[in-house]
Design an enzyme around this catalytic site. Structure first.
Site, mmCIF file in Angstrom:
data_model
loop_
_atom_site.group_PDB
_atom_site.id
_atom_site.type_symbol
_atom_site.label_atom_id
_atom_site.label_comp_id
_atom_site.label_asym_id
_atom_site.label_seq_id
_atom_site.Cartn_x
_atom_site.Cartn_y
_atom_site.Cartn_z
ATOM 1 N N ARG A 1 7.382 -4.409 21.063
ATOM 2 C CA ARG A 1 6.061 -4.708 21.675
ATOM 3 C C ARG A 1 4.953 -3.780 21.174
ATOM 4 N NH1 ARG A 1 9.289 -5.418 26.286
ATOM 5 N NH2 ARG A 1 9.718 -7.615 26.579
ATOM 6 N N LYS B 1 -7.071 -5.957 12.389
ATOM 7 C CA LYS B 1 -6.566 -7.338 12.339
ATOM 8 C C LYS B 1 -5.330 -7.336 11.465
ATOM 9 C CE LYS B 1 -10.503 -10.459 12.696
ATOM 10 N NZ LYS B 1 -11.236 -11.488 11.938
ATOM 11 N N HIS C 1 -11.197 -19.298 2.842
ATOM 12 C CA HIS C 1 -9.819 -19.467 3.317
ATOM 13 C C HIS C 1 -9.285 -20.855 2.977
ATOM 14 C CE1 HIS C 1 -9.773 -16.048 6.546
ATOM 15 N NE2 HIS C 1 -9.490 -15.613 5.332
ATOM 16 N N GLU D 1 -13.542 -9.675 18.013
ATOM 17 C CA GLU D 1 -14.274 -10.812 17.461
ATOM 18 C C GLU D 1 -14.748 -11.776 18.549
ATOM 19 O OE1 GLU D 1 -12.832 -12.119 13.624
ATOM 20 O OE2 GLU D 1 -13.749 -14.063 13.950
ATOM 21 N N ARG E 1 -18.507 -9.487 15.293
ATOM 22 C CA ARG E 1 -17.464 -9.311 14.265
ATOM 23 C C ARG E 1 -17.295 -10.583 13.429
ATOM 24 N NH1 ARG E 1 -11.616 -6.222 14.496
ATOM 25 N NH2 ARG E 1 -11.123 -6.645 12.335
ATOM 26 N N ASN F 1 -17.037 -12.811 8.634
ATOM 27 C CA ASN F 1 -16.423 -13.995 8.029
ATOM 28 C C ASN F 1 -17.369 -14.699 7.052
ATOM 29 O OD1 ASN F 1 -14.002 -13.718 9.450
ATOM 30 N ND2 ASN F 1 -14.907 -14.664 11.259
ATOM 31 N N HIS G 1 -16.013 -16.776 4.268
ATOM 32 C CA HIS G 1 -14.575 -16.950 4.491
ATOM 33 C C HIS G 1 -14.194 -18.343 4.984
ATOM 34 C CE1 HIS G 1 -14.492 -12.700 3.792
ATOM 35 N NE2 HIS G 1 -13.186 -12.636 3.953
ATOM 36 N N GLU H 1 -15.538 -8.414 -1.368
ATOM 37 C CA GLU H 1 -15.729 -7.998 0.035
ATOM 38 C C GLU H 1 -16.809 -6.913 0.129
ATOM 39 O OE1 GLU H 1 -14.539 -9.585 2.559
ATOM 40 O OE2 GLU H 1 -12.527 -10.333 2.150
ATOM 41 N N LYS I 1 -18.214 -1.947 7.977
ATOM 42 C CA LYS I 1 -17.159 -2.598 8.764
ATOM 43 C C LYS I 1 -16.921 -1.839 10.065
ATOM 44 C CE LYS I 1 -13.130 -5.158 9.046
ATOM 45 N NZ LYS I 1 -12.017 -5.782 8.394
ATOM 46 N N HIS J 1 -7.954 -13.451 -3.108
ATOM 47 C CA HIS J 1 -8.754 -13.599 -1.889
ATOM 48 C C HIS J 1 -10.240 -13.426 -2.218
ATOM 49 C CE1 HIS J 1 -9.674 -13.359 2.373
ATOM 50 N NE2 HIS J 1 -10.298 -12.211 2.174
HETATM 51 N N1 LIG Z 1 -6.926 -7.515 8.036
HETATM 52 C C1 LIG Z 1 -8.130 -7.710 7.574
HETATM 53 O O1 LIG Z 1 -9.133 -7.406 8.233
HETATM 54 C C2 LIG Z 1 -8.307 -8.285 6.205
HETATM 55 C C3 LIG Z 1 -9.564 -8.304 5.598
HETATM 56 C C4 LIG Z 1 -9.676 -8.794 4.303
HETATM 57 C C5 LIG Z 1 -8.549 -9.264 3.636
HETATM 58 N N2 LIG Z 1 -7.333 -9.226 4.263
HETATM 59 C C6 LIG Z 1 -6.127 -9.689 3.569
HETATM 60 O O2 LIG Z 1 -5.888 -8.844 2.466
HETATM 61 C C7 LIG Z 1 -5.076 -9.550 1.526
HETATM 62 C C8 LIG Z 1 -5.555 -9.275 0.130
HETATM 63 O O3 LIG Z 1 -5.461 -7.889 -0.099
HETATM 64 P P1 LIG Z 1 -5.455 -7.284 -1.572
HETATM 65 O O4 LIG Z 1 -6.480 -7.959 -2.377
HETATM 66 O O5 LIG Z 1 -5.486 -5.821 -1.429
HETATM 67 O O6 LIG Z 1 -4.092 -7.855 -2.167
HETATM 68 P P2 LIG Z 1 -2.642 -7.251 -2.419
HETATM 69 O O7 LIG Z 1 -2.228 -6.376 -1.335
HETATM 70 O O8 LIG Z 1 -1.773 -8.422 -2.726
HETATM 71 O O9 LIG Z 1 -2.815 -6.407 -3.749
HETATM 72 C C9 LIG Z 1 -3.194 -7.078 -4.920
HETATM 73 C C10 LIG Z 1 -2.204 -6.854 -6.059
HETATM 74 O O10 LIG Z 1 -2.427 -5.554 -6.590
HETATM 75 C C11 LIG Z 1 -1.214 -4.803 -6.612
HETATM 76 N N3 LIG Z 1 -1.622 -3.444 -6.331
HETATM 77 C C12 LIG Z 1 -2.055 -2.950 -5.156
HETATM 78 N N4 LIG Z 1 -2.468 -1.695 -5.302
HETATM 79 C C13 LIG Z 1 -2.268 -1.371 -6.597
HETATM 80 C C14 LIG Z 1 -2.528 -0.206 -7.364
HETATM 81 N N5 LIG Z 1 -3.138 0.847 -6.840
HETATM 82 N N6 LIG Z 1 -2.172 -0.217 -8.662
HETATM 83 C C15 LIG Z 1 -1.620 -1.322 -9.219
HETATM 84 N N7 LIG Z 1 -1.380 -2.460 -8.559
HETATM 85 C C16 LIG Z 1 -1.713 -2.474 -7.250
HETATM 86 C C17 LIG Z 1 -0.341 -5.446 -5.571
HETATM 87 O O11 LIG Z 1 1.026 -5.265 -5.871
HETATM 88 C C18 LIG Z 1 -0.744 -6.910 -5.702
HETATM 89 O O12 LIG Z 1 -0.048 -7.511 -6.749
HETATM 90 C C19 LIG Z 1 -5.155 -11.012 1.909
HETATM 91 O O13 LIG Z 1 -3.915 -11.392 2.444
HETATM 92 C C20 LIG Z 1 -6.235 -11.053 2.974
HETATM 93 O O14 LIG Z 1 -6.000 -12.053 3.936
HETATM 94 C C21 LIG Z 1 -7.205 -8.748 5.513
#
Ligand SMILES: NC(=O)c1ccc[n+]([C@@H]2O[C@H](COP(=O)([O-])OP(=O)(O)OC[C@H]3O[C@@H](n4cnc5c(N)ncnc54)[C@H](O)[C@@H]3O)[C@@H](O)[C@H]2O)c1
Length: 362
Positions: A121, A142, A250, A235, A239, A243, A246, A184, A225, A263
């Site tokens: 939990r 999130k 999405h 949200e 907040r 989006n 987005h 972003e 942020k 993304h």
């Molecule tokens: N929670 C939130 O508020 C929020 C906000 C925006 C996006 N997101 C989510 O974030 C995700 C996308 O995140 P992302 O773009 O960081 O993608 P990711 O975590 O998949 O990383 C992108 C790629 O880069 C590689 N990588 C990561 N760090 C590295 C480094 N330092 N050196 C070499 N390779 C590296 C990873 O292995 C992956 O292949 C999506 O799922 C999206 O929905 C969440």
């Protein structure tokens, strides 16, 4: 090293930003005074190659740690990976005073955060972001996994106890992932800070971004942020402005197939469409052509794939979390730094999307 306090209704926590600070992990974690009876260190196989062993060895000298890796990429935000990590946590005998550490980008932050939010939990978790995009995903609590019918549909709000953001990790990040994170950053500038956006307009190549520019982007992006989530953690109001870009973004990600487009590339398309609708509805006075050319120069997509139908994208938007009673919510820009939330019937969005797509072809 810079630090910021993220203040939300449920928790206040620090975010440390600086080059090389992962090497101070033990001191930084000790300063938090968390019980940390055990640590499950969660990363992906790509990040593991660069930073996994190093962080594991540092932590292992002070705490009882197990490192688990999942395949890199969006596909890891799945129910199967979620269950695998729950199993690892149970078998390693984590208890309610243990913690999980997410070492990676947004995927690992979202996945590990959701596992931590639900294991017994809810237990503590910390983020060690390694992508530029994570300046966004690591702040605000999130956490989620994807359902095959939509992105981030299964999730929770669960704030990390701290974020330790070593900007040195970005040195190994591939260009396309840097661009994804930049989307972003651009979003944050559009919705909150005109001077910041003007600075960003001077960047004309991903590979020419300097360390100084990168650190500035991360600090400003995180600050924007943080300011928003501190006023509206769950949200219920402003907040939702985060989006921007987005709603279509999405839908594009899901319709193209997760992992097909980053993304950030999907959000860049979504922002361009949101700017078009902003012009139609609010007379937003931006020079969209200039913005489109700038985004194109940076390598962002500026048009949708022909084979993806407008109808299928609208259907995706209808199952978005932000859709209420069949009415699609869109964040629109009045002018730079000023956004508002608007509701549209599916038919209206479909009509605009068709007009916008015609414009792309011109
Ligand atoms: N929670 C939130 O508020 C929020 C906000 C925006 C996006 N997101 C989510 O974030 C995700 C996308 O995140 P992302 O773009 O960081 O993608 P990711 O975590 O998949 O990383 C992108 C790629 O880069 C590689 N990588 C990561 N760090 C590295 C480094 N330092 N050196 C070499 N390779 C590296 C990873 O292995 C992956 O292949 C999506 O799922 C999206 O929905 C969440």
């Amino acid at each position: 090293m810079k630090s910021l306090q993220i203040e939300t209704a449920s928790l206040t926590y620090p975010i440390f930003i600086g080059e090389g600070i992962r090497k101070n992990a033990v001191e930084l974690l000790s300063s938090l005074n968390l019980p940390m009876t055990k640590i499950l260190l969660i990363t992906d196989d790509e990040v593991d190659k660069h930073y996994g062993e190093e962080l594991f060895n540092l932590l292992h000298s002070h705490w009882s740690v197990k490192k688990v890796t999942v395949p890199s990429g969006e596909q890891a935000k799945s129910i199967d990976m979620f269950m695998k990590l729950q199993t690892e946590a149970i078998q390693f005998h984590l208890d309610r005073s243990s913690c999980m550490i997410a070492l990676g980008g947004g995927v690992i932050g979202d996945l590990a955060g959701f596992v931590a939010a639900t294991f017994m939990r809810g237990i503590d978790y910390l983020q060690f972001p390694t992508t530029l995009l994570a300046h966004d995903s690591a702040v605000g609590g999130k956490v989620a996994i994807n359902h095959q019918l939509g992105k981030n549909l299964v999730g929770a709000f669960h704030q990390p106890k701290a974020v330790i953001y070593d900007t040195g990790c970005l040195a190994t990040l591939p260009d396309k992932e840097m661009r994804s994170g930049l989307a972003e950053v651009i979003k944050h500038a559009f919705i909150h800070d005109e001077a910041f956006l003007k600075d960003l307009f001077t960047i004309d190549s991903i590979v020419k971004i300097t360390t100084e520019q990168l650190n500035d982007m991360i600090y400003k992006g995180v600050s924007i942020k943080a300011a928003i989530v501190s006023q509206d953690e769950r949200e219920e109001g402003i907040r939702a402005y985060l989006n921007f870009g987005h709603t279509l973004g999405h839908a594009v990600e899901a319709e193209y197939g997760y992992g097909e487009m980053t993304h950030g590339d999907a959000v860049a398309l979504g922002m361009q469409f949101a700017l078009f609708v902003s012009e139609q509805v609010l007379n937003c006075p931006l020079d969209r052509k200039h913005i489109k050319n700038w985004l194109k120069k940076l390598g962002f997509p500026v048009k949708l794939k022909r084979e993806v139908s407008t109808e299928s994208l609208v259907n995706r938007m209808m199952s978005d979390k932000k859709t209420r009673g069949g009415i699609i919510q869109f964040v629109l820009l009045d002018q730079i730094g000023s956004v508002s939330l608007h509701s549209f019937k599916a038919e209206e969005i479909e009509r605009w999307l068709n007009v916008w797509r015609m414009e792309e072809i011109e």
